[in-house]
Design an enzyme around this catalytic site. Structure first.
Site, PDB file in Angstrom:
ATOM      1  N   HIS A  71      62.257  45.386  55.297  1.00 13.50           N
ATOM      2  CA  HIS A  71      62.531  46.754  55.752  1.00 13.50           C
ATOM      3  C   HIS A  71      63.954  46.922  56.278  1.00 13.50           C
ATOM      4  O   HIS A  71      64.436  48.045  56.369  1.00 13.50           O
ATOM      5  CB  HIS A  71      61.586  47.123  56.892  1.00 13.50           C
ATOM      6  CG  HIS A  71      60.257  47.629  56.462  1.00 13.50           C
ATOM      7  ND1 HIS A  71      60.103  48.662  55.579  1.00 13.50           N
ATOM      8  CD2 HIS A  71      58.998  47.279  56.828  1.00 13.50           C
ATOM      9  CE1 HIS A  71      58.811  48.924  55.423  1.00 13.50           C
ATOM     10  NE2 HIS A  71      58.119  48.083  56.166  1.00 13.50           N
ATOM     11  N   GLY A  76      50.380  45.766  62.654  1.00 12.77           N
ATOM     12  CA  GLY A  76      50.651  44.336  62.597  1.00 12.77           C
ATOM     13  C   GLY A  76      52.039  44.085  63.168  1.00 12.77           C
ATOM     14  O   GLY A  76      52.243  43.177  63.968  1.00 12.77           O
ATOM     15  N   ALA A  77      52.987  44.928  62.742  1.00 18.92           N
ATOM     16  CA  ALA A  77      54.355  44.836  63.250  1.00 18.92           C
ATOM     17  C   ALA A  77      55.098  46.094  62.837  1.00 18.92           C
ATOM     18  O   ALA A  77      54.589  46.884  62.041  1.00 18.92           O
ATOM     19  CB  ALA A  77      55.064  43.600  62.695  1.00 18.92           C
ATOM     20  N   MET A  78      56.290  46.278  63.389  1.00 21.16           N
ATOM     21  CA  MET A  78      57.104  47.447  63.045  1.00 21.16           C
ATOM     22  C   MET A  78      58.558  47.019  62.916  1.00 21.16           C
ATOM     23  O   MET A  78      59.071  46.253  63.726  1.00 21.16           O
ATOM     24  CB  MET A  78      56.941  48.505  64.126  1.00 21.16           C
ATOM     25  CG  MET A  78      57.734  49.778  63.903  1.00 21.16           C
ATOM     26  SD  MET A  78      57.009  50.842  62.613  1.00 21.16           S
ATOM     27  CE  MET A  78      58.407  51.919  62.291  1.00 21.16           C
ATOM     28  N   GLU A  79      59.207  47.590  61.906  1.00 19.41           N
ATOM     29  CA  GLU A  79      60.489  47.079  61.424  1.00 19.41           C
ATOM     30  C   GLU A  79      61.711  47.609  62.146  1.00 19.41           C
ATOM     31  O   GLU A  79      62.708  47.916  61.514  1.00 19.41           O
ATOM     32  CB  GLU A  79      60.606  47.422  59.942  1.00 19.41           C
ATOM     33  CG  GLU A  79      60.694  48.939  59.608  1.00 19.41           C
ATOM     34  CD  GLU A  79      59.371  49.614  59.323  1.00 19.41           C
ATOM     35  OE1 GLU A  79      58.328  49.082  59.775  1.00 19.41           O
ATOM     36  OE2 GLU A  79      59.369  50.650  58.659  1.00 19.41           O
ATOM     37  N   HIS A 109      57.966  40.711  55.459  1.00 19.69           N
ATOM     38  CA  HIS A 109      57.784  42.148  55.206  1.00 19.69           C
ATOM     39  C   HIS A 109      58.708  42.979  56.100  1.00 19.69           C
ATOM     40  O   HIS A 109      59.431  43.859  55.619  1.00 19.69           O
ATOM     41  CB  HIS A 109      56.301  42.490  55.458  1.00 19.69           C
ATOM     42  CG  HIS A 109      55.951  43.945  55.411  1.00 19.69           C
ATOM     43  ND1 HIS A 109      55.100  44.456  54.463  1.00 19.69           N
ATOM     44  CD2 HIS A 109      56.311  44.994  56.192  1.00 19.69           C
ATOM     45  CE1 HIS A 109      54.962  45.764  54.662  1.00 19.69           C
ATOM     46  NE2 HIS A 109      55.679  46.113  55.721  1.00 19.69           N
ATOM     47  N   GLU A 110      58.697  42.672  57.399  1.00 18.15           N
ATOM     48  CA  GLU A 110      59.528  43.461  58.323  1.00 18.15           C
ATOM     49  C   GLU A 110      61.006  43.251  58.014  1.00 18.15           C
ATOM     50  O   GLU A 110      61.817  44.166  58.123  1.00 18.15           O
ATOM     51  CB  GLU A 110      59.219  43.101  59.779  1.00 18.15           C
ATOM     52  CG  GLU A 110      57.753  43.242  60.187  1.00 18.15           C
ATOM     53  CD  GLU A 110      57.124  44.570  59.805  1.00 18.15           C
ATOM     54  OE1 GLU A 110      57.838  45.588  59.779  1.00 18.15           O
ATOM     55  OE2 GLU A 110      55.901  44.593  59.520  1.00 18.15           O
ATOM     56  N   GLU A 147      57.154  51.141  52.266  1.00 18.81           N
ATOM     57  CA  GLU A 147      56.053  50.192  52.426  1.00 18.81           C
ATOM     58  C   GLU A 147      55.733  49.401  51.159  1.00 18.81           C
ATOM     59  O   GLU A 147      55.403  48.224  51.225  1.00 18.81           O
ATOM     60  CB  GLU A 147      54.809  50.904  52.942  1.00 18.81           C
ATOM     61  CG  GLU A 147      54.994  51.459  54.344  1.00 18.81           C
ATOM     62  CD  GLU A 147      55.513  50.429  55.335  1.00 18.81           C
ATOM     63  OE1 GLU A 147      55.395  49.207  55.082  1.00 18.81           O
ATOM     64  OE2 GLU A 147      56.067  50.845  56.374  1.00 18.81           O
TER      65      GLU A 147
END
Ligand SMILES: [Zn+2]
Length: 831
Positions: free
Chosen positions: A293, A255-258, A289-290, A312
């Site tokens: 992180h 979905g995405a990466m931090e 969410h990201e 996570e």
């Protein structure tokens, strides 16, 4: 990718301390490679040997402290170094390969305009595909990146731009970060910039999405600001990575990466067609969410993948919390209760279940497999329970102490528990043992005896599954709901109770209380457990559920109901009847979407070929009523329309919508809704290659290409199936996303006769697919291509045969084990 073991990582960390990577990439050449010149500065134990991850296409030169490194030191996967000094400088000049699987440096050409886009994704062990690196989370270093690229491109990295001269970009060194967090995008990206609270903001997307990015930027930036403000209220350390950029990249696996300073999302998050409010909420949640992180994962990083959950679970918990507290999506916890927890519960009851915090993850392969509903959703639900138990103030005080102690470094579960124990004055070791160190889930069942119209006794029976005998302390809400004379439902009473870690807790406060029409355990969704009603309450669910105002209570009831069907305790026909009664009046779009998705999955696998058409027809009726009851132009209307399109067999009606006839008032049949209709027509054999090609001709976009691939695979035609299967299994030139969507279109419960041979072929061919593809994308394709709708004892025999093969790829082994367990449940429910 080469696996790194926990033992190797520990040995290397004892020898090496990395200072800096100076990476200089040249992205101007045509062909399948790019040039990567890297200077690695690191300290070491003098005289020791070590290795770096390094997967070059061709090496031009390598020197260590000025002396040439023999070419034999580069094995193709690693670079072996000996005779280290205390201070070392490794200089490597090499050609590296672009990728099309979403890992390493992914290259994508947009069919809309022929332009090329790159993004870097090094997680979990792919740093060696771009630069020689000590690729493990506890060897943090500063990254200084320079890039040569076409002068009309945009280039961005974690670090802030220091200098730009035509086709040359030089970025300032980053703070110390882990290798898996090094990020880069390059290409003719469209850019939107802004600023908040002294923090420069930027958004990036493909040029073909420019108008959509511009239109959606105000909402995305507002969510970004709201989330930043909320994190700054909660945390003592301000956002630590300079600018906050968010890029939307094509064919991204997650979905995405931090990545610190440059988060990357899949660019489906910039939709070109109308989406529902719950899809917007999902994007808001991922943004938060990201951002979580940045503190949990990026500032303080797990020492090894054992503590993946530290990243996570916290990001998942804080993502929902910040979305609910700081944005317009105040019902984010309803979505969590409904969708995310079900994901955790499913994963936790499969053969591959593992503790939230496993005591030891032996290598990077196992770490990748733990990237599941347990590490995300169960972990977050457990944290929600921890907050209910500790109180919020102690929780936040503990977190802040944890950040303070380990900023820019690494930490473990023990470090975090120490900080939380100190802040709360409570010893958390017993709690952590049963909640974090032990796998599987408890069931909480209401046990009621009556004395006339009153409760004689209400108790909560807690049970554990075979093989996992742990009972746990729970703090839960208990709600008493009655039908009111006015026709609605009122919650007469709610109490919070502590359940001991024992088999049965009597709720003494309810003795003598008038019996409720519905007694709801875990009202408010504070704990993580399977919930079962007492028989009277269960019988009243169809009457009360449609009348309940509280969306979170409805979500808890829906989730418990669906879970009982998944377990085969209640028949799928009963679920479909409930959907017909309750869904047309459901107002929460996230609940509508999830009930439809879950029910559809159960109808496809739990109903028999004889009973499925009638069940599907009832689903079509339910969505038709919902559609009729929805406000024109609303998200609910769109969710209902999508559900109807997926369930109906009324070909004339679908074709009418495509032609603009009979479309409900307010519903826009835009590009993606058109494709959804064509997809359903393709499944039903009513849209052939000509229809698909004509639509593709009108829609030259990336989405159009993906939809067309999915539609072609969905046709009930032997040659189409053969072509789709061959592409998924063996065509390494097909990108991760096109392969996934081809696989997603392949299996259709309407086409079981045609597809029967492919159940056999899955088990024969998947080991080959795992050789052609890699990592996250291969895992996803193995899941999607599984013959899940070919529900039969024969499919289970085939699975057992493959699982008996020695040396089976561990990723494929887990996929098959889990899918086979789902099939066991389906067969049981049918039987
Ligand atoms: Zn995450």
């Amino acid at each position: 990718m080469p696996t790194l073991t926990r033992a190797e990582a520990a040995d290397r960390a004892a020898v090496v301390d990395v200072e800096e990577y100076h990476v200089d990439l040249d992205l101007t050449a045509d062909g399948d490679t790019f040039r990567s010149r890297t200077v690695v500065r690191f300290r070491a134990r003098a005289g020791a040997a070590t290795f770096l991850e390094f997967e070059p296409a061709e090496v031009a030169s390598m020197t260590l402290n000025g002396a040439e490194v023999p070419s034999a030191a580069s094995t193709g996967a690693r670079l072996e170094l000996t005779g280290l000094a205390e201070e070392n400088e490794l200089v490597v000049d090499a050609l590296m390969r672009y990728s099309n699987d979403g890992e390493g440096l992914h290259r994508y050409t947009d069919p809309a305009d022929g332009r090329t886009y790159l993004y870097q994704h090094l997680f979990i062990n792919n740093a060696g595909r771009v630069l020689p690196s000590f690729d493990q989370p506890d060897l943090k270093a500063s990254f200084r990146v320079s890039v040569t690229a076409p002068a009309d491109w945009v280039v961005a990295t974690n670090g802030m731009l220091a200098r730009r001269d035509g086709g040359r970009w030089e970025f300032a060194p980053t703070q110390r970060i882990s290798t898996y967090l090094a990020s880069l995008i390059a290409g003719p990206y469209h850019v939107v910039t802004s600023e908040h609270d002294g923090i420069p903001l930027a958004l990036y997307a493909r040029a073909a999405l420019a108008q959509h990015l511009e239109a959606q930027a105000p909402e995305i930036l507002q969510l970004t600001r709201q989330s930043l403000d909320r994190f700054h209220e909660m945390f003592d350390i301000r956002y630590p990575f300079g600018h906050y950029q968010q890029a939307f990249a094509p064919e991204f696996n997650f979905g995405a990466m931090e990545y610190p300073g440059l988060v990357v999302f899949r660019d489906e998050m910039i939709p070109r067609s109308k989406v529902t409010d719950s899809e917007r909420e999902r994007r808001a949640n991922i943004i938060a969410h990201e951002m979580a992180h940045m503190w949990f994962g990026d500032l303080v990083t797990m020492a090894w993948w054992d503590d993946l959950w530290l990243n996570e679970s916290f990001a998942e918990y804080l993502g929902s919390r910040v979305t609910a507290e700081a944005t317009r999506f105040s019902d984010a916890w309803t979505t969590f209760a409904m969708q995310r927890k079900a994901w955790g519960l499913r994963a936790d009851q499969r053969p591959s279940t593992h503790p939230v915090a496993p005591s030891e993850v032996s290598d990077t392969d196992e770490a990748l497999l733990n990237f599941d509903g347990i590490s995300y959703a169960k972990g977050a639900a457990v944290l929600k329970q921890l907050v209910a138990w500790l109180g919020d103030e102690a929780f936040l005080t503990g977190l802040n102490a944890h950040f303070e102690a380990h900023a820019y470094g690494n930490a473990t579960l023990a470090d975090l528990l120490g900080a939380l124990s100190k802040a709360s004055g409570r010893d958390l070791s017993g709690w952590a043992e049963v909640w974090l160190r032990r796998a599987q889930v408890n069931t909480l069942r209401a046990e009621v005896t009556r004395d006339g119209a009153d409760y004689a006794e209400v108790a909560v029976a807690q049970t554990a599954p075979d093989g996992y005998p742990t009972l746990r302390p729970h703090r839960i809400g208990v709600g008493l709901y009655d039908r009111s004379p006015g026709g609605g439902v009122v919650r007469r009473k709610r109490l919070e109770v502590e359940l001991e870690a024992s088999g049965r807790t009597v709720l003494t406060a309810l003795a003598g209380e008038p019996a409720a029409d519905l007694l709801l355990l875990d009202d408010g969704d504070l704990t993580y457990a399977k919930i079962r009603f007492d028989p009277e309450s269960a019988a009243n669910v169809p009457l009360l559920l449609p009348l309940l105002d509280d969306s979170l209570a409805r979500a808890v009831i829906w989730a418990a109901t669906l879970d009982a069907v998944v377990d085969g305790e209640r028949p799928v026909a009963e679920l479909v009847t409930l959907v017909l009664a309750a869904l047309p009046v459901e107002t929460e779009v996230a609940v509508v979407e999830d009930v439809l998705r879950a029910t559809r999955g159960l109808v496809d696998r739990y109903a028999t070929p004889e009973t499925r058409p009638a069940a599907l027809e009832l689903l079509a009726q339910a969505t038709g009523r919902l559609l009729a009851a929805s406000m024109p132009g609303s998200s609910r209307q769109l969710a209902a329309a999508r559900g109807l399109i997926g369930a109906t067999t009324d070909i004339a009606r679908l074709k009418g919508w495509l032609a603009g006839d009979g479309v409900p008032d307010g519903l826009t049949v835009d590009a993606d809704l058109r494709w959804l209709i064509i997809y359903r027509l393709a499944v039903l054999g009513a849209a052939g290659p000509d229809t698909i090609d004509a639509e593709r001709e009108q829609d030259r976009s990336a989405s159009g290409e993906q939809w067309a691939a999915r539609c072609r695979a969905a046709r009930p035609d032997a040659a189409a199936k053969e072509a789709a299967w061959a592409a998924v299994i063996g065509d390494g030139t097909l990108s991760n996303r096109l392969a996934e969507l081809t696989a997603a279109g392949f299996w259709q419960p309407e086409q079981l006769d045609l597809l029967e041979p492919y159940a056999e072929r899955y088990f024969a061919d998947m080991p080959e697919m795992m050789r052609v593809r890699s990592g996250m994308s291969a895992e996803h394709i193995a899941q999607v291509a599984y013959p899940a709708v070919a529900v039969s004892a024969r499919t289970r025999e085939l699975a057992a045969g493959l699982l008996g093969t020695a040396g089976l790829n561990p990723i494929l082994r887990r996929v098959v084990q889990d899918a086979d367990d789902d099939m066991r449940r389906a067969l049981h429910a049918r039987g």
